[in-house]
Design an enzyme around this catalytic site. Structure first.
Site, PDB file in Angstrom:
ATOM      1  N   HIS A   1     -11.851  -4.234   8.255  1.00  0.00           N
ATOM      2  CA  HIS A   1     -12.214  -3.981   6.855  1.00  0.00           C
ATOM      3  C   HIS A   1     -13.450  -3.101   6.729  1.00  0.00           C
ATOM      4  O   HIS A   1     -14.027  -3.037   5.665  1.00  0.00           O
ATOM      5  CB  HIS A   1     -12.519  -5.299   6.134  1.00  0.00           C
ATOM      6  CG  HIS A   1     -11.316  -6.055   5.665  1.00  0.00           C
ATOM      7  ND1 HIS A   1     -10.307  -6.431   6.492  1.00  0.00           N
ATOM      8  CD2 HIS A   1     -10.971  -6.526   4.436  1.00  0.00           C
ATOM      9  CE1 HIS A   1      -9.395  -7.116   5.806  1.00  0.00           C
ATOM     10  NE2 HIS A   1      -9.774  -7.173   4.554  1.00  0.00           N
TER      11      HIS A   1
ATOM     12  N   GLU B   1       0.817  -1.221   0.000  1.00  0.00           N
ATOM     13  CA  GLU B   1       0.000   0.000   0.000  1.00  0.00           C
ATOM     14  C   GLU B   1       0.849   1.268   0.000  1.00  0.00           C
ATOM     15  O   GLU B   1       0.509   2.256  -0.658  1.00  0.00           O
ATOM     16  CB  GLU B   1      -0.958   0.009   1.194  1.00  0.00           C
ATOM     17  CG  GLU B   1      -2.189  -0.880   1.029  1.00  0.00           C
ATOM     18  CD  GLU B   1      -1.922  -2.355   1.275  1.00  0.00           C
ATOM     19  OE1 GLU B   1      -0.798  -2.703   1.697  1.00  0.00           O
ATOM     20  OE2 GLU B   1      -2.844  -3.174   1.043  1.00  0.00           O
TER      21      GLU B   1
END
Ligand SMILES: Cc1ncc(C[n+]2csc(CCOP(=O)(O)OP(=O)(O)O)c2C)c(N)n1
Ligand SMILES: [Mg+2]
Length: 818
Positions: free
Chosen positions: A611, A544
Site C-alpha cells: 500500500h 479496479e
C-alpha cells in the site's frame, strides 16, 4: 449521508433453495412464412449480400497473407489479420436491427463486425446524412480517395467508402479510418456506431460498459454491444465489467428518471476456441457459456445461447434483448454459437483441431444454408445470388487496387518534411513528428456537452461555503501557524477543484471504491453526497479494472470522468486499462477520439509493502498518459483544475503524507477562485546558487529540510518541485543546474528504474559542460516498503540528499553525516 438499504438478518438467514432461472438454448424456431412477411425478400437478400461481403473480404485477406495475391493482384501485407470466415451470420444478424446510434465494440477478430454494422447503418441513414459523414470525417480525406476510383453512386458510394476505409486501415494507410494508426485489430468508425476494437482479449467488456454508462447518465439513445470471444470469459476484467453493469444501485439508489441499468449487451462470439485452447472441455468448466449469466444477478443477465449460424435467429435475439436494455433491465449476456473456418491467424495450421470437426461445421456453413433457404423460399434465384457474389467480388477487387496504390492511398509518414501526408490541421511546411502530434488531443473544454449540470444544491450552498471560510495559508502575518483544523488542506484543495468542474460540466461523473458515503478513500469527496445525485458520484465494486475501463469507455464516448484507485499499488489490478486503453486510444484512433479521463491515485506510506509504493515512474514510461504529482495544496487545486478542463488522460498522483497539510510554501495561499497551474512547468520552491535539488511529490519537504541544513554549512541550495512527470518543461531545471553546476534528484519512488534517471539523463545531456559532478538520483531503497516503524530507512531522508552531494558531487567540509 447514510443510504437506506436495510440488510435484514431474518431475510438473509432464511433457509431455502436458490432457484436460478432456466436459460434458453437455441430457442429460435424458423418460420419461413413469418420471416418473409417480417423482412421481405429484398432485406433477406441484403442479409446474404452483407454476409458475402464479409466472407469475400476475409477470403481476400487470407489469400493475400498466405499467397501474396488476390485475383491476380499482389500485395505484401506485413500486419496481422485475424479472420472471421465462418462467423458472418453472427455479425450480420446482430447488425440487422441496430440503428446508427447503437454502438458496438469488438475484438482482434472484428473486421466482419465493422462491415456488418456499417452496411446496416448505410441502409438506415438517409443519403444526406451519409454524405455529411463522408465529407466531414477526417476532413473528407477518405472520401476524396474513394471518389478517385469508385463508380458507385448514392449508397454504393458509401459502401465503397466503408470497404476502402476499413481495408486502408488494415493496411496501415493514412487514408484508413484511423489514419492507419490502429490497423487490423483496432480499426473502427464511430459515425456508423463502430467503436474501438480491442487487441486485448476481453478489453472491450469494460470499455463498452462505460459507453453504456455514458448513454444512461447523459440520456443518449441506443444500446451498446461488447463483442468478445468465448475465451475472454477467462479474463478478470470481463467479469468485473459484468459485475459493474449489474450493480443494483442503478435501480435501488439512482433516480428512476435515469432509466435503470446501462444498456449493455455482452455478446460472446462463441467459436469454441481461444487460439488453440478450448474453453469448452479444456480451459473452462462452464460447459455452456451462457451459464455465466447465472452468477451475476437474479435475472441471470437474461442469458441465452443463440444459433449464430442463422442470421435471423441472431437478429431476433438482438431485437428482443434491445427491449430489455431499453427498459433499463440489463445487462444482457448472449452466447452466440459460431465457428471460425479460418485459423486464429493465417499462419495458424489448425494443429489443435481435427479435420473431421471442421467438416461437420462446414456442412453447417451459414452462407450455404442461408443461400439454400433464400432459393427454397423464392426470395432469389441461384443465378441472382451468383450475380450478387460476382458484384461483391468486383467491388472488393477495385477497393483492393485502390488501397494498395501508394499514390491514392499514402502511408502516414511518422516524420514528414513538408508534411505531404500529415493529417489535416497539422503544419504543412515544417517537419512534423506526426505520430507525436497525435499522442494527445491537447484540448481544453469547460464542458464536454452543453446543458445544466445536475446538482442537489446550489454551488454557493455546497461544501465550498465551509471551505471558503478556512484560512488559505498555514501561517499568519507573524509566521505563526493557524490551527490546522481551520486551515484549508491539500485534500480540501482537491475538493474545490472537483466541485468547480462538477458545477461546470454536465457530463462529469466520479466514481471508485468508497467514493460516495465514505467521501473517497481519503475524504476528498466529503460533503459531495449532499451536492450530487447518485449517477454523478457513486461507489463502484472493488473492481479496479472495471473502474478504469468503464472510465475509458465513458470518456471516449464524449463524457468527462474522474475515477479513483485508493492506492497506486492497486494500479496492478488495472494495468491493461491504464497502460493499453486509457493511454493509447487517442493515438490509435488517429486523433478521432478524445480521452478526458482523470485517474486519481494516492501514494502511500505507513501501510507497508502493498500500500505504499510510488508507481509514478511506471506511468511516465507509457506514451499517451499525462502524469501530474502536486506537492502543495496550491498545486493540488491548480493542477486538478488543469486536468479536469483538459481532454487528455491524466494519471493524477496524490500524496497521503500531504492530504491533511495546509499550504506552507505559496505565500498567497490557495486562491478561492478558479486558477490553473501551467502545464508541465516546474515550480521554484527555494532559490539558491550552489546546488539544485529537483523533487517529485512529498520529497519536496525533505529537500527543503536538507537545504536548511546546508544553509548552516554556507551551501545555498535551490529547490525545484518538478510537479509534472509528463509533459515536463526541462528549461527552468536546466537553467538552474547550469547556474549551480550540481544536481540531485529525489522522490519516494524506488531508485531502480525511477523516472528520476530519465530526468538525470536529460539534465546531464543539456548541462554536461557546466556540471561539477554527476547528476545524482536519490530514490527510495530497492526493497519492499517495510512497516511504518522502520520506513525511514526506506524513503529518502534529508541526510540522504546531503550525503549524495558530499559523496558523489562535492565533499562538504566537516560534514560527518548522520
Ligand atoms: C489479454 C490477452 N491475452 C492473450 C492474448 C493473445 N490472444 C490473442 S487472441 C487469443 C484467443 C482469444 O480467443 P477468444 O476470446 O475466444 O476470441 P477468438 O480469437 O476466438 O475470436 C489470445 C490468447 C491477447 N491478445 N490478450
Ligand atoms: Mg473464441
Amino acid at each position: 449521508m447514510p443510504k437506506s438499504l436495510l440488510i435484514d438478518p431474518s431475510d438473509v438467514l432464511r433457509s431455502g433453495t436458490l432457484v436460478a432461472p432456466a436459460l434458453p438454448l437455441n430457442a429460435y424456431v424458423a418460420d419461413p412464412q413469418a420471416e418473409a412477411q417480417k423482412y421481405g425478400s429484398a432485406n433477406l437478400v441484403r442479409i446474404y449480400r452483407d454476409m458475402l461481403f464479409i466472407r469475400e473480404f476475409e477470403t481476400m485477406l487470407d489469400k493475400i497473407k498466405k499467397e501474396g495475391a488476390y485475383e491476380g493482384v499482389t500485395y505484401n501485407h506485413r500486419g496481422p489479420a485475424h479472420l472471421s470466415i465462418g462467423q458472418e451470420a453472427a455479425a450480420v444478424g446482430q447488425a440487422y436491427h441496430l440503428s446508427p446510434c447503437d454502438v458496438i465494440f469488438g475484438s482482434h477478430r472484428s473486421h466482419g463486425e465493422i462491415l456488418a454494422k456499417s452496411l446496416s447503418a448505410i441502409e438506415k441513414l438517409e443519403m444526406r446524412a451519409l454524405t455529411t459523414v463522408m465529407e466531414t470525417y477526417l476532413d473528407g480525406n477518405i472520401l476524396r480517395a474513394v471518389e478517385r476510383y469508385s463508380d458507385g453512386t448514392d449508397k454504393n458510394l458509401a459502401i465503397d467508402y466503408t470497404l476502402y476505409g476499413t481495408l486502408a486501415e488494415i493496411f496501415a494507410k493514412a487514408t484508413g479510418f484511423n489514419r492507419g494508426l490502429g490497423g487490423s485489430m483496432h480499426a473502427f468508425f464511430p459515425p456508423f456506431g463502430v467503436m474501438p476494437n480491442n487487441a486485448i482479449v476481453g478489453g472491450s467488456a469494460d470499455i463498452a460498459t462505460g459507453a453504456a454508462l455514458f448513454k444512461r447518465v447523459n440520456r443518449r439513445p441506443g444500446i451498446v454491444i461488447a463483442n468478445i470471444g468465448d475465451a475472454s470469459l477467462g479474463c478478470g476484467p470481463t467479469w468485473e465489467a459484468m459485475i459493474f453493469a449489474a450493480m443494483d444501485q442503478y435501480h435501488t439508489l439512482w433516480t428512476s428518471e435515469i432509466g435503470g441499468h446501462p444498456p449493455i449487451l455482452f455478446n460472446f462470439m462463441n467459436n469454441f476456441y481461444g487460439m488453440g485452447g478450448q474453453p469448452k472441455g479444456e480451459t473452462m468448466g462452464v460447459d455452456v457459456l451462457a451459464r455465466a449469466g447465472l452468477a451475476l444477478n437474479p435475472a441471470a443477465m437474461h442469458a441465452e445461447r443463440i444459433d449464430g449460424l442463422n442470421p435471423l435467429a441472431v437478429a431476433d435475439a438482438i431485437e428482443r434483448k434491445r427491449a430489455v436494455l431499453e427498459a433499463g433491465d440489463g445487462p444482457v449476456l448472449i452466447d452466440t454459437v459460431t465457428y471460425r473456418f479460418s485459423g486464429h491467424s493465417p499462419s495458424d495450421a489448425s494443429s489443435y483441431r481435427d479435420a473431421s470437426e471442421m467438416q461437420l461445421w462446414q456442412a453447417q456453413d451459414a452462407l450455404l444454408r442461408y443461400r439454400a433457404y433464400l432459393i427454397e423460399h423464392q426470395h432469389a434465384t441461384a443465378s441472382q445470388l451468383d450475380q450478387l457474389r460476382d458484384e461483391v467480388k468486383a467491388r472488393l477487387l477495385v477497393t483492393l487496387r485502390a488501397v494498395i496504390s501508394d499514390d491514392l492511398s499514402p502511408r502516414l509518414m511518422p516524420s514528414s518534411p513538408g508534411a505531404k501526408h500529415s493529417p489535416p490541421g497539422l503544419d504543412q511546411s515544417a517537419t512534423v513528428e506526426v505520430i507525436e502530434t497525435l499522442m494527445f488531443s491537447n484540448g481544453y473544454k469547460d464542458r464536454m456537452a452543453e446543458g445544466e449540470p445536475e446538482v442537489l444544491l446550489p454551488k454557493a450552498e455546497s461544501r465550498l461555503k465551509q471551505l471558503h471560510q478556512k484560512y488559505r495559508f498555514a501561517f499568519d502575518a507573524d509566521g505563526k501557524p493557524y490551527p490546522k483544523l481551520k486551515t484549508l488542506t491539500y485534500a480540501e484543495a482537491l475538493t474545490e477543484a472537483m466541485i468547480h468542474r462538477f458545477y461546470e460540466d454536465p457530463t462529469m461523473i466520479a466514481y471508485g471504491e468508497e467514493n460516495r458515503d465514505w467521501g473517497g478513500a481519503f475524504g476528498v469527496y466529503r460533503g459531495l453526497t449532499e451536492c450530487l445525485p447518485y449517477h454523478r458520484l457513486f461507489n463502484s465494486p472493488i473492481s479496479e479494472a472495471a473502474i478504469v475501463g468503464t472510465g475509458v469507455g465513458y470518456a471516449l464516448s464524449g463524457g468527462r470522468a474522474v475515477v479513483e484507485l485508493m492506492y497506486c499499488d492497486f494500479m496492478g489490478r488495472a494495468g491493461d486499462e491504464i497502460f493499453n486503453q486509457m493511454a493509447k486510444w487517442q493515438s490509435m484512433s488517429g486523433g478521432v477520439l478524445q480521452m478526458p479521463l482523470v485517474l486519481r491515485v494516492s501514494v502511500g506510506s505507513k501501510y507497508g509493502a502493498q500500500h505504499s509504493q510510488d508507481w509514478s515512474s511506471i506511468c511516465a514510461h507509457i506514451p499517451g498518459l499525462k502524469v501530474f504529482f502536486p506537492a502543495t495544496p496550491y498545486d493540488a487545486k491548480g493542477m486538478l483544475n488543469l486536468a479536469l478542463r483538459g481532454t487528455d488522460p491524466v494519471v493524477f498522483f496524490e500524496s497521503q503524507r500531504l492530504y491533511s497539510e495546509p499550504e506552507k510554501l505559496v505565500t498567497g495561499g490557495v486562491p478561492t477562485d478558479y486558477y490553473e497551474v501551467p502545464l508541465g512547468e516546474p515550480a521554484l520552491r527555494r532559490s539558491g546558487s550552489d546546488v539544485t535539488f529537483v523533487t517529485l511529490g512529498a520529497t519536496l519537504y525533505v529537500a527543503l529540510e536538507a537545504a536548511k541544513v546546508l544553509e548552516a554549512q554556507s551551501i545555498s541550495a535551490e529547490v525545484i518541485d518538478a510537479r509534472f512527470l509528463q509533459p515536463l518543461n526541462y528549461e527552468p531545471i536546466i537553467a538552474s543546474v547550469r547556474k549551480t553546476g550540481k544536481c540531485i534528484l529525489a522522490s519516494d519512488a524506488c531508485e531502480r528504474g525511477s523516472f528520476l534517471h530519465t530526468m538525470a539523463s536529460h539534465i546531464s545531456g543539456a548541462c554536461f559542460d557546466a556540471l561539477d559532478g554527476p547528476v545524482t538520483v536519490v530514490g527510495a531503497r530497492n526493497w519492499i516498503t517495510p512497516p511504518t516503524e522502520i520506513e525511514d530507512a526506506f524513503f529518502p531522508q534529508k541526510d540522504w540528499l546531503i550525503r549524495a552531494l558530499h559523496e558523489h558531487i562535492a565533499p562538504i567540509e566537516g560534514w560527518l553525516g548522520a
